[in-house]
Write a protein that holds these residues in place. Structure first.
Motif, mmCIF file in Angstrom:
data_model
loop_
_atom_site.group_PDB
_atom_site.id
_atom_site.type_symbol
_atom_site.label_atom_id
_atom_site.label_comp_id
_atom_site.label_asym_id
_atom_site.label_seq_id
_atom_site.Cartn_x
_atom_site.Cartn_y
_atom_site.Cartn_z
ATOM 1 N N LEU A 41 -124.238 -9.697 -39.240
ATOM 2 C CA LEU A 41 -123.070 -9.713 -40.108
ATOM 3 C C LEU A 41 -123.539 -9.534 -41.548
ATOM 4 O O LEU A 41 -124.377 -10.302 -42.028
ATOM 5 N N THR A 42 -123.045 -8.518 -42.202
ATOM 6 C CA THR A 42 -123.403 -8.257 -43.583
ATOM 7 C C THR A 42 -122.123 -8.131 -44.405
ATOM 8 O O THR A 42 -121.088 -7.710 -43.895
ATOM 9 N N TRP A 43 -122.205 -8.520 -45.665
ATOM 10 C CA TRP A 43 -121.031 -8.416 -46.533
ATOM 11 C C TRP A 43 -121.440 -7.900 -47.891
ATOM 12 O O TRP A 43 -122.551 -8.110 -48.362
ATOM 13 N N TYR A 82 -108.667 -20.566 -31.683
ATOM 14 C CA TYR A 82 -109.790 -21.510 -31.633
ATOM 15 C C TYR A 82 -110.783 -21.057 -32.690
ATOM 16 O O TYR A 82 -111.157 -19.898 -32.732
ATOM 17 N N ARG A 83 -111.243 -21.951 -33.541
ATOM 18 C CA ARG A 83 -112.177 -21.575 -34.601
ATOM 19 C C ARG A 83 -113.380 -22.508 -34.578
ATOM 20 O O ARG A 83 -113.235 -23.720 -34.445
ATOM 21 N N MET A 84 -114.572 -21.924 -34.759
ATOM 22 C CA MET A 84 -115.804 -22.708 -34.829
ATOM 23 C C MET A 84 -116.720 -22.124 -35.895
ATOM 24 O O MET A 84 -116.748 -20.917 -36.113
ATOM 25 N N ASN A 85 -117.483 -22.998 -36.527
ATOM 26 C CA ASN A 85 -118.496 -22.587 -37.486
ATOM 27 C C ASN A 85 -119.681 -22.033 -36.706
ATOM 28 O O ASN A 85 -120.161 -22.666 -35.775
ATOM 29 N N ILE A 86 -120.179 -20.851 -37.083
ATOM 30 C CA ILE A 86 -121.324 -20.272 -36.373
ATOM 31 C C ILE A 86 -122.589 -20.250 -37.222
ATOM 32 O O ILE A 86 -123.595 -19.679 -36.815
ATOM 33 N N THR A 87 -122.555 -20.851 -38.406
ATOM 34 C CA THR A 87 -123.723 -20.818 -39.295
ATOM 35 C C THR A 87 -124.094 -22.212 -39.776
ATOM 36 O O THR A 87 -123.319 -23.145 -39.699
ATOM 37 N N THR A 88 -125.292 -22.267 -40.326
ATOM 38 C CA THR A 88 -125.646 -23.362 -41.212
ATOM 39 C C THR A 88 -125.370 -22.832 -42.611
ATOM 40 O O THR A 88 -124.983 -21.686 -42.778
ATOM 41 N N ALA A 89 -125.551 -23.590 -43.614
ATOM 42 C CA ALA A 89 -125.207 -23.187 -44.976
ATOM 43 C C ALA A 89 -125.994 -21.958 -45.417
ATOM 44 O O ALA A 89 -127.203 -21.870 -45.215
ATOM 45 N N ILE A 90 -125.300 -21.010 -46.020
ATOM 46 C CA ILE A 90 -125.917 -19.849 -46.651
ATOM 47 C C ILE A 90 -125.873 -20.157 -48.148
ATOM 48 O O ILE A 90 -124.817 -20.091 -48.766
ATOM 49 N N ASN A 95 -128.768 -13.771 -50.268
ATOM 50 C CA ASN A 95 -128.671 -13.706 -48.812
ATOM 51 C C ASN A 95 -127.250 -13.296 -48.442
ATOM 52 O O ASN A 95 -126.342 -14.105 -48.449
ATOM 53 N N SER A 96 -127.047 -12.015 -48.134
ATOM 54 C CA SER A 96 -125.714 -11.537 -47.788
ATOM 55 C C SER A 96 -125.682 -10.999 -46.364
ATOM 56 O O SER A 96 -125.077 -9.968 -46.088
ATOM 57 N N ALA A 97 -126.351 -11.719 -45.456
ATOM 58 C CA ALA A 97 -126.368 -11.316 -44.050
ATOM 59 C C ALA A 97 -126.618 -12.547 -43.176
ATOM 60 O O ALA A 97 -127.212 -13.527 -43.618
ATOM 61 N N PHE A 98 -126.131 -12.452 -41.956
ATOM 62 C CA PHE A 98 -126.350 -13.505 -40.964
ATOM 63 C C PHE A 98 -126.348 -12.852 -39.595
ATOM 64 O O PHE A 98 -125.471 -12.037 -39.294
ATOM 65 N N LYS A 99 -127.320 -13.191 -38.742
ATOM 66 C CA LYS A 99 -127.381 -12.631 -37.389
ATOM 67 C C LYS A 99 -126.660 -13.562 -36.424
ATOM 68 O O LYS A 99 -127.071 -14.702 -36.227
ATOM 69 N N TRP A 100 -125.585 -13.066 -35.832
ATOM 70 C CA TRP A 100 -124.805 -13.815 -34.839
ATOM 71 C C TRP A 100 -125.294 -13.385 -33.474
ATOM 72 O O TRP A 100 -125.128 -12.244 -33.069
ATOM 73 N N THR A 101 -125.940 -14.294 -32.756
ATOM 74 C CA THR A 101 -126.491 -13.982 -31.436
ATOM 75 C C THR A 101 -125.642 -14.616 -30.345
ATOM 76 O O THR A 101 -124.947 -15.595 -30.568
ATOM 77 N N GLY A 102 -125.733 -14.038 -29.158
ATOM 78 C CA GLY A 102 -125.017 -14.594 -28.006
ATOM 79 C C GLY A 102 -123.507 -14.468 -28.117
ATOM 80 O O GLY A 102 -122.771 -15.339 -27.665
ATOM 81 N N ILE A 103 -123.036 -13.401 -28.698
ATOM 82 C CA ILE A 103 -121.595 -13.198 -28.922
ATOM 83 C C ILE A 103 -120.842 -13.417 -27.613
ATOM 84 O O ILE A 103 -121.278 -12.926 -26.585
ATOM 85 N N LEU A 119 -115.999 -15.190 -43.594
ATOM 86 C CA LEU A 119 -116.980 -15.764 -44.518
ATOM 87 C C LEU A 119 -116.216 -16.706 -45.434
ATOM 88 O O LEU A 119 -115.214 -16.316 -46.039
ATOM 89 N N HIS A 120 -116.661 -17.960 -45.496
ATOM 90 C CA HIS A 120 -115.973 -18.984 -46.287
ATOM 91 C C HIS A 120 -116.876 -19.526 -47.376
ATOM 92 O O HIS A 120 -118.082 -19.633 -47.199
ATOM 93 N N GLY A 121 -116.260 -19.897 -48.478
ATOM 94 C CA GLY A 121 -116.949 -20.638 -49.520
ATOM 95 C C GLY A 121 -116.764 -22.123 -49.269
ATOM 96 O O GLY A 121 -115.799 -22.547 -48.643
ATOM 97 N N SER A 122 -117.679 -22.917 -49.746
ATOM 98 C CA SER A 122 -117.620 -24.355 -49.476
ATOM 99 C C SER A 122 -116.604 -25.079 -50.346
ATOM 100 O O SER A 122 -116.166 -26.170 -50.010
#
Length: 163
Positions: A41-43, A82-90, A95-103, A119-122
């Protein structure tokens, strides 16, 4: 944190999905994703920078399911998300990318399900970027026997929360 909400019909879903201000954009494609695969995932934040007060960032994935309503209200169609967080804090603007595995993990796979990542801000949780709605191709065991399916324990199950 896992949560879901019940929405009476597709009109509410359209309003929910169109009322948020999106400041960044996902730059990758959300076509041809298959069960168990990975996507980077890149933004893009060059045209609309993420405000410094938004860090750390996180990404949520949601599963949207249309269904029939049997509650006697006359509304024949419902939508559950249904919504779930898939990351730890960026925590870095570099850092403008995150690899989402096991989709679509940690969400379950449903053949009729529509998925979306945000993508959410804290600071307030407002989405900074949203993907289009997309489908995830079927798992390899979808046409095989019941024995080939992975086991699921009740502790890992995502359950809806009706508001």
């Amino acid at each position: 944190m896992t949560f879901a909400c019940w929405l009476p019909g597709l009109t509410s879903l359209a309003v929910l999905l169109s009322t948020t201000l999106v400041t960044a954009e996902f730059t990758n494609s959300f076509t041809s994703l298959s069960y168990g695969s990975a996507v980077r995932l890149t933004w893009d934040t060059t045209t609309a920078p993420v405000p410094p007060g938004s860090y750390p960032l996180f990404i949520s994935a949601q599963l949207i399911v249309k269904g029939d309503n049997d509650d006697g209200t006359g509304d024949a169609e419902t939508v559950t998300a249904y919504r779930m967080n898939i990351t730890t804090a960026i925590d870095s603007s570099s850092n403008s990318a995150f690899k989402w595995t096991g989709i679509p993990s940690p969400l379950r796979w449903l053949p009729e399900g529509l998925y979306q990542v945000e993508l959410h801000g804290s600071a307030d949780g407002t989405p900074l970027a949203k993907s289009p709605l997309f489908k995830v191709g079927q798992p390899p065991y979808a046409s095989d026997s019941e024995e080939s399916k992975p086991s699921t324990s009740s502790g890992n199950e995502v359950r809806p929360l009706f508001l």
